[in-house]
Enzyme design. Structure first.
Site, PDB file in Angstrom:
ATOM      1  CB  THR A  27      -0.912   0.003   1.245  1.00 49.20           C
ATOM      2  OG1 THR A  27      -1.570  -1.256   1.354  1.00 49.20           O
ATOM      3  CG2 THR A  27      -1.944   1.092   1.136  1.00 49.20           C
ATOM      4  CE  LYS A 139       0.645  -4.492   4.476  1.00 49.27           C
ATOM      5  NZ  LYS A 139       0.624  -3.691   5.708  1.00 49.27           N
ATOM      6  CD  GLU A 172       3.651  -6.287  13.088  1.00 52.94           C
ATOM      7  OE1 GLU A 172       4.471  -6.053  12.183  1.00 52.94           O
ATOM      8  OE2 GLU A 172       2.711  -7.104  12.970  1.00 52.94           O
TER       9      GLU A 172
END
Length: 273
Positions: A27, A139, A172
């Site tokens: 993205t 991802k 994260e």
């Protein structure tokens, strides 16, 4: 939506992205027709396809399609998804030899400008990430853990949360990668077992390396954050966002400076194309 270079409003129900989450995505931000960090996003897709054994080869066509989508946008988000396509028997990917790429356009999240300017507060998620080295850093499309984390976060009054793995090691946040400053050096979690290797994360690490700033990739528990002086979160859409405070499970709230983070934010923001 663009599917394999052509406008489309639907995809094959048998596509393995739907059936099994068999694919990857990235993205990115478009500003005035320019894609920020496009080369890094493209390399991410190539790396993910290689790691997932997806035989995608139409990189020039994909690049042209992405550039065409970006050209007319003043400020937008583009998402590029690559699926293994249809085929195979059950879970087996054997026979799925025609990958599919999809490009979708989205509005920029309205809160990110405010986050960059004002900073955010975090808590610690009760949901932990599984350790799987084969998928670590990627991802990929299997994001149910993040769905659970976001559902939990929606019930709290915090902007974002810190996510640990099943060994209680920092990985994260729910939306990006974490950095913290402690004892004259920057630190960020290593992603050998879980988590997403973000494009902005790598961009920040490169910035540190080019400027002789010490950065350690490590596996540490929450105690290291409690003794840190600064913390920030980053991803490709929001850039570098200062963390003002973190509330821990025992109710203790730690507050952080943002001086060094602001410098990183300023430098990184001006070198994103």
């Amino acid at each position: 939506m663009i599917v394999n270079g052509l406008p489309a409003s639907k995809i094959d129900i048998a596509d393995r992205a739907i059936q099994y989450g068999d694919g990857c995505f990235t993205t990115m931000v478009v500003r005035h027709g320019e894609i920020e960090l496009w080369r890094a996003h493209l390399e991410r897709l190539k790396h993910c396809c290689e790691r997932l054994y997806i035989p995608f080869i139409d990189w020039d066509e994909l690049t042209q399609s992405v550039l065409n989508c970006a050209g007319s946008e003043t400020l937008a988000v583009l998402k590029v998804l690559i699926s293994r396509g249809s085929g195979g028997r059950g879970y087996s990917p054997i026979g799925a030899v025609h990958p599919v790429y999809m490009i979708t356009r989205h509005a920029m999240p309205i809160q990110y400008d405010n986050w960059q300017e004002m900073g955010i507060e975090l808590n610690v998620s009760n949901i932990t990430l599984a350790k799987q080295p084969l998928l670590a850093g990627l991802k990929h499309l299997n994001r149910l853990e993040q769905v659970f984390i976001k559902r939990e976060l929606a019930l709290d009054a915090f902007h974002d949360c810190i996510v640990l793995d099943t060994d209680d090691i920092i990985v994260e946040s729910s939306v990006g990668n974490l950095f913290w400053f402690n004892e004259n050096a920057w630190f960020t979690p290593s992603l050998n077992f879980s988590g997403v290797e973000g494009v902005m994360r790598n961009h920040v690490i490169d910035y540190f390396a080019l400027n002789g700033i010490i950065i350690h990739q490590c596996r540490e528990g929450l105690s290291t954050l409690q003794s840190a002086s600064e913390v920030f979160v980053c991803n490709s859409l929001m850039g570098v966002v200062p963390v003002n405070a973190i509330e821990y499970a025992d109710g203790h709230r730690a507050y952080y400076r943002t001086d060094k983070t602001r410098q990183v934010q300023q430098e990184v923001t001006h070198h994103r194309v």
